[in-house]
Design an enzyme around this catalytic site. Structure first.
Site, short mmCIF file in Angstrom:
data_model
loop_
_atom_site.label_atom_id
_atom_site.label_comp_id
_atom_site.label_asym_id
_atom_site.label_seq_id
_atom_site.Cartn_x
_atom_site.Cartn_y
_atom_site.Cartn_z
N TYR A 140 0.84 -1.21 0.00
CA TYR A 140 0.00 0.00 0.00
C TYR A 140 0.87 1.26 0.00
O TYR A 140 1.00 1.93 1.01
CB TYR A 140 -0.90 -0.04 1.23
CG TYR A 140 -1.98 1.02 1.32
CD1 TYR A 140 -2.87 1.25 0.29
CD2 TYR A 140 -2.13 1.78 2.48
CE1 TYR A 140 -3.87 2.21 0.39
CE2 TYR A 140 -3.13 2.74 2.61
CZ TYR A 140 -4.00 2.95 1.56
OH TYR A 140 -5.00 3.91 1.68
N ARG A 182 -1.33 7.63 -4.06
CA ARG A 182 -2.25 6.70 -3.39
C ARG A 182 -3.53 7.38 -2.94
O ARG A 182 -3.54 8.53 -2.51
CB ARG A 182 -1.52 6.10 -2.18
CG ARG A 182 -2.26 4.99 -1.49
CD ARG A 182 -1.48 4.51 -0.29
NE ARG A 182 -1.64 5.38 0.87
CZ ARG A 182 -0.86 5.32 1.96
NH1 ARG A 182 0.13 4.45 2.02
NH2 ARG A 182 -1.07 6.14 2.96
N SER A 228 -6.12 9.48 3.63
CA SER A 228 -5.12 8.41 3.60
C SER A 228 -4.14 8.55 2.44
O SER A 228 -3.60 7.58 1.94
CB SER A 228 -5.83 7.05 3.52
OG SER A 228 -6.86 7.07 2.56
N ASP A 257 -8.09 0.24 -2.98
CA ASP A 257 -8.78 1.40 -3.56
C ASP A 257 -8.22 1.89 -4.89
O ASP A 257 -8.88 2.64 -5.60
CB ASP A 257 -8.82 2.60 -2.61
CG ASP A 257 -9.68 2.37 -1.38
OD1 ASP A 257 -10.33 1.31 -1.31
OD2 ASP A 257 -9.70 3.23 -0.48
N ASP A 271 -9.85 5.66 10.40
CA ASP A 271 -9.94 5.86 8.95
C ASP A 271 -9.51 7.26 8.54
O ASP A 271 -9.20 7.49 7.37
CB ASP A 271 -11.39 5.65 8.48
CG ASP A 271 -11.85 4.21 8.65
OD1 ASP A 271 -11.05 3.30 8.38
OD2 ASP A 271 -13.01 4.00 9.07
#
Length: 339
Positions: free
Chosen positions: A57, A62, A69, A110, A294
């Site tokens: 990740y 990203r 995030s 994602d 989150d």
């Protein structure tokens, strides 16, 4: 935590494994070999295979459609080179060294789902597209030829790609990405990573309450995706569903809500081949660690995302990835099945 019943539940959690997130170059350097070495020691002492699950990740650009995030690498050629040489190549080196033990890699949550739905609406996703595709091709070529490694590409969740047109587009995108990594092989796909969508929700059907989504839970989503991906010519279509936070229907008023949802509960325990009638479902697994935030609810923070300020997002919440004790405790209380 002073509640003895919650402490007992937390102790039970320790008996189940959780994915290890390699979400920065530094964290990869800290966690990858440490856990591989520990698993090897367990394997040698027990005489049984010990599986380790990592989340890869750190793509450049990203999480292009979210703010909470965003990663350390930006969508540019220099950071793509760093992603390859300082991140993917190092992971490959360690995987080759620890070749006697099974490893699962959950690939870039994602990222590809954003390419399916958000290229037109989000400039950051258009800027990242090249790097997402190049990064996936590179890592599939590297990891996909290692016989002890199984890779799963992320496919979002039922209320992201569940609609017919999104699934049709997704089948084309994922087929292209897998082909680009030849001769590397991909085992399958992960769904519901870090999300809250229930495995089954018989109260929902295709209609106005679900925005006419024919796949209003993860079970129906994977059934449809299996058919669509097979029809698109993808040969290996197996799934791992993240059940770390989907055991209790959350308070969210729209299924697109994703940030620190109130009403959270741990879902099904990690288990291989959990549904006998779905031979293509490899496992339920806890991919997102319950208790990791989150995203922050601080509206002044650089990484503040509006979803983390919504009514059903628990507040006050720390930055993404930081420990969120209140959310953790609610997840323990609402575990289904109970811990």
């Amino acid at each position: 935590m002073s509640d003895s019943s919650l402490i007992a539940k937390a102790e039970k959690m320790k008996t189940y494994s959780n994915a290890i997130w390699l979400d920065t170059i530094k964290n990869m350097q800290s966690w990858l070999e440490t856990n591989l070495k520990g698993a090897l020691a367990q394997q040698q002492s027990s005489g049984k295979n010990v599986l380790t699950v990592f989340v890869v990740y750190d793509l450049p650009g990203r999480d292009c459609h979210a703010l909470a995030s965003n990663g350390e690498l930006l969508a540019n050629d220099g950071d793509l080179a760093r992603y390859k040489s300082e991140y993917i190549d190092v992971i490959e080196e360690k995987l080759i060294y620890y070749k006697s033990q099974p490893v699962v890699l959950i690939i870039e949550p994602d990222s590809l789902a954003n390419l399916v739905t958000n290229l037109d609406s989000t400039p950051a996703c258009r800027d990242s597209e090249k790097y997402y595709l190049d990064g996936h091709a590179y890592l599939i070529q590297k990891f996909g030829v290692l016989p002890h490694v199984a890779m799963y590409l992320d496919i979002g969740h039922a209320f992201w790609l569940g609609w017919d047109d999104n699934r049709e587009k997704a089948a084309k995108v994922y087929s292209k990405v897998i082909s680009s990594g030849s001769p590397g092989k991909v085992r399958g796909f992960t769904d519901n990573v870090a999300n809250y969508t229930p495995w089954e929700d018989p109260t929902l059907s295709r209609g106005p309450d679900t925005e006419w989504n024919p796949c209003p839970d993860e079970k129906r989503y994977l059934e449809a995706m299996h058919k669509d991906f097979k029809a698109a010519g993808i040969s290996s279509v197996y799934f791992v569903c993240d059940t770390s936070r989907n055991g209790h229907k959350t308070d969210r008023k729209h299924p697109g809500e994703w940030c620190n949802q109130t009403g959270v509960g741990i879902g099904a325990r990690p288990q291989a081949s959990p549904i006998s009638s779905m031979e293509y479902l490899d496992a339920f697994y806890w991919i997102k660690p319950l208790g990791e935030s989150d995203g922050t609810s601080d509206t002044t923070a650089v990484r503040y995302d509006g979803y983390c300020g919504h009514e059903t997002a628990m507040k006050p919440a720390p930055e993404a990835g930081q420990w969120f004790q209140k959310h953790f405790e609610q997840g323990l209380k609402n575990a289904n099945p109970p811990l």
